[in-house]
Design an enzyme around this catalytic site. Structure first.
Site: not given
Length: 388
Positions: A65, A69, A72, A109, A142, A202, A272
Protein backbone atom coordinates in the site's frame (compact mmCIF):
# COMPACT_ATOMS: atom_id res chain seq x y z
CA UNK A 1 -24.01 3.38 40.50
CA UNK A 2 -25.83 6.54 39.44
CA UNK A 3 -23.61 6.94 36.37
CA UNK A 4 -24.54 3.52 35.00
CA UNK A 5 -28.26 3.96 35.70
CA UNK A 6 -28.15 7.27 33.85
CA UNK A 7 -26.31 5.74 30.90
CA UNK A 8 -28.73 2.83 30.63
CA UNK A 9 -31.71 5.20 30.65
CA UNK A 10 -30.09 7.33 27.95
CA UNK A 11 -29.20 4.27 25.87
CA UNK A 12 -32.76 2.97 25.94
CA UNK A 13 -33.94 6.39 24.75
CA UNK A 14 -31.13 6.77 22.15
CA UNK A 15 -30.03 9.90 23.99
CA UNK A 16 -26.40 10.99 23.66
CA UNK A 17 -24.38 10.80 26.88
CA UNK A 18 -22.25 13.75 27.87
CA UNK A 19 -18.53 13.66 27.18
CA UNK A 20 -17.88 13.53 30.92
CA UNK A 21 -20.13 10.48 31.26
CA UNK A 22 -18.31 8.70 28.42
CA UNK A 23 -14.95 9.53 29.98
CA UNK A 24 -16.19 8.27 33.34
CA UNK A 25 -16.89 4.83 31.81
CA UNK A 26 -13.27 4.60 30.70
CA UNK A 27 -12.09 5.66 34.16
CA UNK A 28 -14.05 3.01 36.11
CA UNK A 29 -12.05 0.59 38.23
CA UNK A 30 -11.62 -3.13 37.70
CA UNK A 31 -13.82 -3.66 40.77
CA UNK A 32 -16.64 -1.94 38.89
CA UNK A 33 -16.06 -3.72 35.58
CA UNK A 34 -18.82 -6.33 35.81
CA UNK A 35 -21.30 -3.60 36.75
CA UNK A 36 -20.25 -1.65 33.64
CA UNK A 37 -20.62 -4.73 31.42
CA UNK A 38 -24.02 -5.55 32.90
CA UNK A 39 -25.29 -1.99 32.35
CA UNK A 40 -24.08 -1.76 28.75
CA UNK A 41 -25.40 -5.28 28.21
CA UNK A 42 -28.92 -4.08 29.05
CA UNK A 43 -28.67 -1.52 26.25
CA UNK A 44 -27.26 -4.11 23.82
CA UNK A 45 -30.03 -6.61 24.58
CA UNK A 46 -32.73 -3.94 24.30
CA UNK A 47 -31.80 -3.16 20.70
CA UNK A 48 -30.31 -6.48 19.50
CA UNK A 49 -31.48 -9.22 21.83
CA UNK A 50 -28.97 -12.05 22.12
CA UNK A 51 -28.14 -12.14 18.41
CA UNK A 52 -24.55 -12.08 17.13
CA UNK A 53 -23.96 -11.16 13.51
CA UNK A 54 -21.05 -12.96 11.86
CA UNK A 55 -18.94 -11.23 9.22
CA UNK A 56 -16.19 -12.72 7.07
CA UNK A 57 -13.20 -10.91 5.57
CA UNK A 58 -11.81 -11.55 2.10
CA UNK A 59 -8.54 -9.72 1.45
CA UNK A 60 -8.76 -9.06 -2.30
CA UNK A 61 -5.28 -7.53 -2.59
CA UNK A 62 -2.70 -7.79 0.15
CA UNK A 63 0.26 -5.56 0.96
CA UNK A 64 2.21 -2.93 -1.00
CA UNK A 65 0.00 0.00 0.00
CA UNK A 66 1.32 3.52 -0.81
CA UNK A 67 -0.23 5.03 2.35
CA UNK A 68 1.77 5.37 5.58
CA UNK A 69 -0.81 4.48 8.26
CA UNK A 70 1.39 3.64 11.25
CA UNK A 71 -0.83 0.83 12.56
CA UNK A 72 -1.00 -1.14 9.32
CA UNK A 73 1.14 -4.13 8.32
CA UNK A 74 0.42 -3.35 4.66
CA UNK A 75 1.68 0.26 4.86
CA UNK A 76 4.35 1.94 2.79
CA UNK A 77 7.70 0.81 4.19
CA UNK A 78 6.27 -2.01 6.30
CA UNK A 79 8.76 -4.72 7.13
CA UNK A 80 6.08 -7.04 8.48
CA UNK A 81 6.38 -10.51 6.94
CA UNK A 82 2.83 -10.65 5.60
CA UNK A 83 1.27 -12.23 2.51
CA UNK A 84 1.60 -10.02 -0.57
CA UNK A 85 -0.46 -10.64 -3.71
CA UNK A 86 -2.36 -8.73 -6.36
CA UNK A 87 -6.11 -8.82 -7.06
CA UNK A 88 -7.99 -12.08 -6.61
CA UNK A 89 -10.11 -13.09 -9.58
CA UNK A 90 -13.90 -12.91 -9.00
CA UNK A 91 -14.22 -16.71 -8.78
CA UNK A 92 -11.31 -16.91 -6.31
CA UNK A 93 -12.89 -14.23 -4.13
CA UNK A 94 -16.28 -15.94 -4.32
CA UNK A 95 -14.74 -19.25 -3.30
CA UNK A 96 -13.11 -17.57 -0.31
CA UNK A 97 -16.40 -15.89 0.59
CA UNK A 98 -18.27 -19.20 0.36
CA UNK A 99 -16.10 -20.62 3.15
CA UNK A 100 -17.20 -17.84 5.47
CA UNK A 101 -20.86 -18.17 4.49
CA UNK A 102 -20.69 -21.92 5.12
CA UNK A 103 -19.31 -21.12 8.58
CA UNK A 104 -22.33 -18.96 9.38
CA UNK A 105 -21.28 -15.52 8.13
CA UNK A 106 -24.14 -13.27 7.09
CA UNK A 107 -21.93 -10.60 5.56
CA UNK A 108 -18.79 -10.80 3.43
CA UNK A 109 -16.38 -7.89 3.63
CA UNK A 110 -14.22 -7.32 0.54
CA UNK A 111 -11.07 -5.40 1.39
CA UNK A 112 -8.21 -4.17 -0.82
CA UNK A 113 -5.08 -2.32 0.22
CA UNK A 114 -4.33 1.01 -1.42
CA UNK A 115 -5.16 4.70 -1.26
CA UNK A 116 -8.38 4.20 -3.18
CA UNK A 117 -9.73 2.34 -6.21
CA UNK A 118 -9.27 3.33 -9.83
CA UNK A 119 -12.32 3.09 -12.07
CA UNK A 120 -10.86 -0.18 -13.39
CA UNK A 121 -10.60 -1.44 -9.81
CA UNK A 122 -14.26 -0.58 -9.23
CA UNK A 123 -15.17 -2.57 -12.35
CA UNK A 124 -13.16 -5.51 -11.01
CA UNK A 125 -14.75 -5.36 -7.57
CA UNK A 126 -18.21 -4.93 -9.09
CA UNK A 127 -17.77 -8.19 -10.99
CA UNK A 128 -16.59 -9.84 -7.79
CA UNK A 129 -19.66 -8.60 -5.90
CA UNK A 130 -21.96 -9.88 -8.65
CA UNK A 131 -20.23 -13.29 -8.64
CA UNK A 132 -20.45 -13.62 -4.85
CA UNK A 133 -24.14 -12.72 -4.83
CA UNK A 134 -24.90 -15.15 -7.66
CA UNK A 135 -23.12 -18.01 -5.91
CA UNK A 136 -24.14 -17.29 -2.30
CA UNK A 137 -27.84 -16.62 -1.92
CA UNK A 138 -28.84 -14.02 0.65
CA UNK A 139 -25.31 -12.89 1.52
CA UNK A 140 -24.63 -9.22 2.25
CA UNK A 141 -21.51 -7.63 0.77
CA UNK A 142 -19.52 -4.73 2.17
CA UNK A 143 -16.64 -3.15 0.24
CA UNK A 144 -13.59 -1.53 1.81
CA UNK A 145 -11.36 -0.10 -0.91
CA UNK A 146 -10.02 3.13 0.55
CA UNK A 147 -10.85 6.70 -0.44
CA UNK A 148 -13.63 6.96 -3.01
CA UNK A 149 -13.80 9.27 -6.01
CA UNK A 150 -17.00 10.81 -7.33
CA UNK A 151 -19.47 8.26 -8.64
CA UNK A 152 -17.63 5.17 -7.40
CA UNK A 153 -19.95 4.54 -4.45
CA UNK A 154 -22.96 4.61 -6.79
CA UNK A 155 -21.31 2.07 -9.09
CA UNK A 156 -20.64 -0.29 -6.19
CA UNK A 157 -24.23 0.08 -5.05
CA UNK A 158 -25.54 -0.77 -8.54
CA UNK A 159 -23.28 -3.85 -8.58
CA UNK A 160 -25.01 -5.10 -5.44
CA UNK A 161 -22.87 -3.80 -2.56
CA UNK A 162 -24.86 -3.35 0.63
CA UNK A 163 -22.33 -1.34 2.62
CA UNK A 164 -19.04 0.50 2.48
CA UNK A 165 -16.42 0.54 5.22
CA UNK A 166 -13.97 3.34 5.90
CA UNK A 167 -12.82 3.72 9.49
CA UNK A 168 -12.04 7.07 11.13
CA UNK A 169 -9.60 5.13 13.34
CA UNK A 170 -8.70 7.91 15.79
CA UNK A 171 -9.63 11.46 16.74
CA UNK A 172 -9.30 14.35 14.32
CA UNK A 173 -6.84 16.02 16.68
CA UNK A 174 -4.35 13.14 16.63
CA UNK A 175 -4.95 11.79 13.12
CA UNK A 176 -1.88 13.51 11.67
CA UNK A 177 0.33 11.64 14.14
CA UNK A 178 -0.87 8.30 12.75
CA UNK A 179 -1.08 9.01 9.01
CA UNK A 180 0.41 11.75 6.82
CA UNK A 181 -0.53 10.64 3.28
CA UNK A 182 -4.22 11.53 3.66
CA UNK A 183 -6.34 13.44 6.14
CA UNK A 184 -9.11 12.79 8.63
CA UNK A 185 -11.36 14.95 6.43
CA UNK A 186 -10.66 12.63 3.49
CA UNK A 187 -12.00 9.72 5.53
CA UNK A 188 -15.12 11.59 6.62
CA UNK A 189 -15.78 12.55 2.98
CA UNK A 190 -15.63 8.91 1.84
CA UNK A 191 -18.09 7.81 4.54
CA UNK A 192 -20.46 10.56 3.48
CA UNK A 193 -20.12 9.63 -0.20
CA UNK A 194 -21.11 6.05 0.67
CA UNK A 195 -24.15 7.27 2.61
CA UNK A 196 -25.20 9.60 -0.22
CA UNK A 197 -25.09 6.66 -2.63
CA UNK A 198 -27.46 4.64 -0.44
CA UNK A 199 -24.82 2.32 0.99
CA UNK A 200 -24.88 1.40 4.66
CA UNK A 201 -22.03 3.33 6.28
CA UNK A 202 -19.57 1.31 8.34
CA UNK A 203 -16.91 3.29 10.19
CA UNK A 204 -15.04 2.55 13.37
CA UNK A 205 -11.89 3.03 15.38
CA UNK A 206 -8.64 1.46 16.49
CA UNK A 207 -7.83 1.40 20.21
CA UNK A 208 -4.37 0.87 21.61
CA UNK A 209 -2.27 3.24 19.45
CA UNK A 210 -1.23 5.57 22.27
CA UNK A 211 -4.23 7.90 22.24
CA UNK A 212 -5.82 9.42 25.34
CA UNK A 213 -9.24 8.72 26.79
CA UNK A 214 -10.29 12.08 25.35
CA UNK A 215 -9.20 10.93 21.87
CA UNK A 216 -11.28 7.77 22.19
CA UNK A 217 -14.34 9.72 23.22
CA UNK A 218 -13.75 12.25 20.42
CA UNK A 219 -13.70 9.61 17.69
CA UNK A 220 -16.75 7.75 19.04
CA UNK A 221 -18.73 11.00 19.29
CA UNK A 222 -17.68 11.75 15.68
CA UNK A 223 -18.97 8.34 14.60
CA UNK A 224 -22.26 9.05 16.35
CA UNK A 225 -22.48 12.37 14.50
CA UNK A 226 -21.73 10.66 11.17
CA UNK A 227 -24.59 8.27 11.94
CA UNK A 228 -22.70 5.17 10.85
CA UNK A 229 -24.86 2.04 10.87
CA UNK A 230 -21.96 -0.11 11.99
CA UNK A 231 -19.01 0.72 14.26
CA UNK A 232 -16.15 -1.80 14.20
CA UNK A 233 -13.93 -1.56 17.27
CA UNK A 234 -10.42 -2.72 16.41
CA UNK A 235 -7.71 -3.33 18.98
CA UNK A 236 -4.24 -2.59 17.62
CA UNK A 237 -2.27 -5.65 16.57
CA UNK A 238 1.32 -4.46 17.05
CA UNK A 239 2.99 -6.10 14.06
CA UNK A 240 6.76 -6.33 14.12
CA UNK A 241 8.03 -4.20 11.25
CA UNK A 242 5.51 -1.37 11.78
CA UNK A 243 6.00 1.94 13.69
CA UNK A 244 3.56 0.85 16.41
CA UNK A 245 5.15 -2.54 17.07
CA UNK A 246 5.97 -1.57 20.66
CA UNK A 247 2.52 -0.20 21.53
CA UNK A 248 1.16 -2.78 23.97
CA UNK A 249 -1.26 -0.57 25.89
CA UNK A 250 -4.36 -2.73 26.27
CA UNK A 251 -5.63 -5.11 28.92
CA UNK A 252 -8.78 -7.23 28.59
CA UNK A 253 -10.43 -4.97 31.16
CA UNK A 254 -9.50 -1.85 29.20
CA UNK A 255 -10.96 -3.37 26.02
CA UNK A 256 -14.25 -4.12 27.79
CA UNK A 257 -14.50 -0.55 29.09
CA UNK A 258 -13.91 0.80 25.57
CA UNK A 259 -16.61 -1.45 24.12
CA UNK A 260 -19.03 -0.41 26.86
CA UNK A 261 -18.35 3.28 26.16
CA UNK A 262 -19.01 2.73 22.45
CA UNK A 263 -22.29 0.96 23.23
CA UNK A 264 -23.47 3.79 25.48
CA UNK A 265 -22.62 6.45 22.89
CA UNK A 266 -23.96 4.41 19.93
CA UNK A 267 -26.71 2.34 21.56
CA UNK A 268 -28.70 1.26 18.49
CA UNK A 269 -25.96 0.62 15.92
CA UNK A 270 -24.11 -2.57 15.06
CA UNK A 271 -21.04 -2.58 17.30
CA UNK A 272 -18.54 -5.10 16.00
CA UNK A 273 -15.53 -6.53 17.79
CA UNK A 274 -13.00 -6.50 14.98
CA UNK A 275 -9.24 -7.03 14.65
CA UNK A 276 -7.21 -7.85 17.74
CA UNK A 277 -9.90 -9.36 19.96
CA UNK A 278 -8.01 -12.62 20.38
CA UNK A 279 -4.77 -10.76 21.13
CA UNK A 280 -6.15 -8.35 23.72
CA UNK A 281 -9.46 -9.70 25.08
CA UNK A 282 -8.17 -13.26 25.17
CA UNK A 283 -10.23 -15.37 27.61
CA UNK A 284 -12.52 -12.38 28.26
CA UNK A 285 -13.97 -12.53 24.74
CA UNK A 286 -17.30 -14.04 25.85
CA UNK A 287 -17.92 -11.06 28.17
CA UNK A 288 -17.48 -8.75 25.17
CA UNK A 289 -20.49 -10.36 23.50
CA UNK A 290 -22.63 -8.65 26.14
CA UNK A 291 -21.46 -5.33 24.67
CA UNK A 292 -21.08 -5.93 20.94
CA UNK A 293 -23.61 -7.62 18.67
CA UNK A 294 -21.25 -8.49 15.83
CA UNK A 295 -17.85 -10.14 15.29
CA UNK A 296 -15.59 -11.28 12.48
CA UNK A 297 -15.46 -15.02 11.94
CA UNK A 298 -12.06 -16.64 11.46
CA UNK A 299 -9.04 -14.75 10.14
CA UNK A 300 -8.42 -11.06 9.48
CA UNK A 301 -6.60 -9.28 6.66
CA UNK A 302 -3.01 -10.16 7.49
CA UNK A 303 -3.32 -11.91 10.86
CA UNK A 304 -4.95 -15.15 11.96
CA UNK A 305 -7.93 -15.28 14.27
CA UNK A 306 -9.02 -18.19 16.41
CA UNK A 307 -10.63 -21.17 14.72
CA UNK A 308 -14.05 -20.48 13.26
CA UNK A 309 -15.53 -23.36 15.26
CA UNK A 310 -14.14 -21.80 18.44
CA UNK A 311 -16.00 -18.59 17.59
CA UNK A 312 -19.26 -20.50 17.15
CA UNK A 313 -18.72 -22.49 20.35
CA UNK A 314 -17.98 -19.28 22.26
CA UNK A 315 -21.23 -17.69 21.07
CA UNK A 316 -23.28 -20.75 22.03
CA UNK A 317 -21.56 -21.26 25.38
CA UNK A 318 -22.15 -17.61 26.32
CA UNK A 319 -25.87 -18.03 25.69
CA UNK A 320 -26.06 -16.08 22.44
CA UNK A 321 -27.23 -17.13 18.98
CA UNK A 322 -25.92 -16.52 15.48
CA UNK A 323 -28.06 -14.04 13.58
CA UNK A 324 -29.74 -15.57 10.53
CA UNK A 325 -30.02 -14.14 7.03
CA UNK A 326 -33.77 -13.70 7.51
CA UNK A 327 -33.29 -11.26 10.40
CA UNK A 328 -32.80 -7.52 9.93
CA UNK A 329 -29.72 -6.48 11.87
CA UNK A 330 -30.59 -2.92 12.78
CA UNK A 331 -33.56 -1.89 14.94
CA UNK A 332 -36.71 -1.05 12.99
CA UNK A 333 -36.45 2.71 13.48
CA UNK A 334 -33.00 2.83 11.86
CA UNK A 335 -33.89 0.51 9.00
CA UNK A 336 -37.17 2.37 8.38
CA UNK A 337 -35.33 5.69 8.34
CA UNK A 338 -33.23 4.47 5.43
CA UNK A 339 -29.98 4.26 7.34
CA UNK A 340 -27.74 2.76 4.68
CA UNK A 341 -28.89 0.14 2.23
CA UNK A 342 -30.71 -3.03 3.18
CA UNK A 343 -30.21 -4.30 6.70
CA UNK A 344 -27.38 -2.07 7.78
CA UNK A 345 -24.05 -3.16 9.13
CA UNK A 346 -20.49 -2.80 8.00
CA UNK A 347 -16.99 -4.20 8.22
CA UNK A 348 -13.23 -4.29 7.98
CA UNK A 349 -10.52 -4.17 10.56
CA UNK A 350 -7.14 -2.60 10.83
CA UNK A 351 -5.43 -2.94 13.70
CA UNK A 352 -5.97 3.06 20.92
CA UNK A 353 -4.46 4.35 23.73
CA UNK A 354 -2.51 3.90 26.80
CA UNK A 355 -4.88 4.34 29.71
CA UNK A 356 -4.72 7.59 31.61
CA UNK A 357 -2.15 7.35 34.39
CA UNK A 358 -4.58 8.02 37.16
CA UNK A 359 -7.15 5.45 36.03
CA UNK A 360 -4.92 2.39 35.65
CA UNK A 361 -2.35 1.52 38.31
CA UNK A 362 1.19 0.78 37.26
CA UNK A 363 0.79 -2.89 38.12
CA UNK A 364 -1.91 -3.18 35.44
CA UNK A 365 0.33 -2.15 32.54
CA UNK A 366 0.13 -5.13 30.16
CA UNK A 367 3.07 -7.15 28.95
CA UNK A 368 3.78 -7.46 25.25
CA UNK A 369 2.14 -10.66 24.02
CA UNK A 370 3.96 -11.04 20.73
CA UNK A 371 3.29 -14.78 20.92
CA UNK A 372 -0.37 -14.05 20.16
CA UNK A 373 0.30 -12.21 16.88
CA UNK A 374 0.09 -14.82 14.12
CA UNK A 375 0.60 -13.68 10.51
CA UNK A 376 -2.04 -15.09 8.18
CA UNK A 377 -0.63 -17.88 5.96
CA UNK A 378 -3.88 -19.51 4.83
CA UNK A 379 -7.02 -18.65 2.89
CA UNK A 380 -7.19 -15.94 0.22
CA UNK A 381 -3.95 -15.62 -1.76
CA UNK A 382 -2.67 -19.05 -0.71
CA UNK A 383 -3.28 -22.69 -1.60
CA UNK A 384 -4.37 -23.54 1.94
CA UNK A 385 -7.95 -23.83 3.17
CA UNK A 386 -9.33 -20.71 4.90
CA UNK A 387 -10.25 -20.53 8.56
CA UNK A 388 -14.03 -20.18 8.79
Amino acid sequence: MDLLNTLVDKGLRRELPTRDEALAVLATSDDELLDVVAAAGRVRRHWFGRRVKLNYLVNLKSGLCPEDCSYCSQRLGSKADILKYTWLKPDEASQAAAAGVAGGAKRVCLVASGRGPTDRDVDRVSKTIETIKEQNEGVEVCACLGLLSEGQAERLRVAGADAYNHNLNTSEGTYGEITTTHTYADRVDTVQQAQAAGLSACSGLIAGMGESDEDLVDVVFSLRELDADSVPVNFLIPFEGTPLAKEWNLTPQRCLRILAMVRFVCPDVEVRIAGGREVHLRTMQPLALHLANSIFLGDYLTSEGQAGKADLDMIADAGFEVEGTDTVTLPEHRAAAGCGSHEGGGCAPCGGQAPAEESVPEASVPEARTDLVAVRRRGAGTDLAPNA
